[in-house]
Every structure is written in C-alpha cells, then in structure tokens.
Design a protein around this motif. Structure first.
Motif, PDB file in Angstrom:
ATOM      1  N   ASP A  81      -5.989  -8.411  -6.679  1.00  0.00           N
ATOM      2  CA  ASP A  81      -4.724  -7.825  -7.112  1.00  0.00           C
ATOM      3  C   ASP A  81      -4.489  -8.174  -8.580  1.00  0.00           C
ATOM      4  N   SER A 136      -7.912  -2.649  -4.705  1.00  0.00           N
ATOM      5  CA  SER A 136      -6.819  -3.196  -5.498  1.00  0.00           C
ATOM      6  C   SER A 136      -5.838  -4.074  -4.727  1.00  0.00           C
ATOM      7  N   ASN A 137      -5.848  -4.065  -3.431  1.00  0.00           N
ATOM      8  CA  ASN A 137      -4.829  -4.759  -2.658  1.00  0.00           C
ATOM      9  C   ASN A 137      -5.476  -5.591  -1.546  1.00  0.00           C
ATOM     10  N   ASN A 185      -7.382   2.186  -4.703  1.00  0.00           N
ATOM     11  CA  ASN A 185      -6.067   1.567  -4.662  1.00  0.00           C
ATOM     12  C   ASN A 185      -5.493   1.718  -3.254  1.00  0.00           C
ATOM     13  N   LEU A 186      -5.365   0.610  -2.560  1.00  0.00           N
ATOM     14  CA  LEU A 186      -4.799   0.637  -1.214  1.00  0.00           C
ATOM     15  C   LEU A 186      -3.283   0.465  -1.323  1.00  0.00           C
ATOM     16  N   PRO A 187      -2.513   1.465  -0.912  1.00  0.00           N
ATOM     17  CA  PRO A 187      -1.057   1.357  -1.014  1.00  0.00           C
ATOM     18  C   PRO A 187      -0.489   0.423   0.050  1.00  0.00           C
ATOM     19  N   GLU A 188       0.665  -0.145  -0.244  1.00  0.00           N
ATOM     20  CA  GLU A 188       1.378  -0.935   0.760  1.00  0.00           C
ATOM     21  C   GLU A 188       1.826  -0.002   1.870  1.00  0.00           C
ATOM     22  N   ARG A 189       2.066  -0.574   3.009  1.00  0.00           N
ATOM     23  CA  ARG A 189       2.535   0.253   4.129  1.00  0.00           C
ATOM     24  C   ARG A 189       3.934   0.677   3.926  1.00  0.00           C
ATOM     25  N   GLU A 210      -5.121  -6.571   6.291  1.00  0.00           N
ATOM     26  CA  GLU A 210      -4.434  -5.906   7.415  1.00  0.00           C
ATOM     27  C   GLU A 210      -5.345  -4.892   8.077  1.00  0.00           C
ATOM     28  N   GLY A 245      -4.359  -7.954   0.305  1.00  0.00           N
ATOM     29  CA  GLY A 245      -3.490  -8.122   1.475  1.00  0.00           C
ATOM     30  C   GLY A 245      -3.578  -6.937   2.422  1.00  0.00           C
ATOM     31  N   ARG A 246      -3.558  -5.755   1.862  1.00  0.00           N
ATOM     32  CA  ARG A 246      -3.661  -4.535   2.682  1.00  0.00           C
ATOM     33  C   ARG A 246      -5.060  -4.426   3.297  1.00  0.00           C
TER      34      ARG A 246
END
Length: 131
Positions: free
Chosen positions: A28, A59-60, A127-131, A66, A62-63
């Motif tokens: 990130d 890019s994420n 780029n993995l977007p947040e949920r 998940e 945390g995602r």
C-alpha cells in the motif's frame, strides 16, 4: 493450484519451485516508503524475471488478504481478530501441471502479464478497491 507465502525474506516452500507461475507483490502507500521492503521487492522481481515467473503488483494488501483467506477458510480468519494477519507482501502462485492451464482465471492473469510486458510494463499493477 496452491498458494505459498514469502514473508520478510523467509521462503516457505512445500512444493517444487519450478511450478511457480505468478508472483503477487502487495504493497500500500505506506509500504512504498519502506526502503527495506522495496529492496526486498527488487530482489524478488530480479529472481522472477531471471526464472520466467510472471509478476503482478497489487495495491491493497488488506483486500488481497480478505480475498485469499476468506475463500480458503471463511470462519477462523474473521473470528481471530486479536491475531496478527499473515504477511502477504509476496505470494507465489504455483501450478502443479504448468504445461496444462486448467484454471481459466490463472490463464487470464498470465495473458494479462504477458500483454503488459509487450507494452513495456514489466510489472503490471492491479488496484484492489476496498469493499
């Protein structure tokens, strides 16, 4: 297809490393300022290029955690809130039958990496977007 993790310089291998077909490097914005991690990524990228392993930046982290952990083990990952999440800065994707692409999603990722290299983008970013 199995997943193996690389964490902080330690390799955890349970299968033949010749079957690695994809290396996911997750970072990130905070990780971009971590010089030690960037050196680690540079060495991993050099190894992957030398050994014809596709590389993909995510890019994420945390995602990514998940997505990976909820699919493999939906229960305990959410209930063990006090436990530190696994280090997923580098994830190796292996394919035991590398000559036969049985997983269409993996095949599409490999094609995406190859097409990116043709356009001189050696390490494509998703780029993995947040949920």
């Amino acid at each position: 297809m199995t997943l193996e993790e690389f964490s902080a310089g330690e390799q955890k291998t349970e299968s033949d490393p010749d079957n690695v077909v994809l290396c996911l490097l997750a970072a990130d914005e905070d990780d971009d300022r971590d010089v030690a991690l960037q050196i680690h990524f540079t060495l991993i990228q050099a190894f992957c290029c030398e050994n014809d392993i596709n590389i993909l930046r995510v890019s994420n982290p945390g995602r990514l955690a998940e997505l990976l952990l909820l699919e493999t083990d939906a229960g305990p990952a959410a209930s063990e809130g006090a436990e530190q999440p696994p280090d997923l800065h580098c994830v190796l994707v292996t394919n035991p039958h590398s000559s036969q692409w049985k997983d269409p999603a993996l095949s599409q990722l490999i094609c995406f990496c190859r097409e990116s290299r043709y356009m001189d983008q050696w390490v494509p970013v998703i780029n993995l977007p947040e949920r």
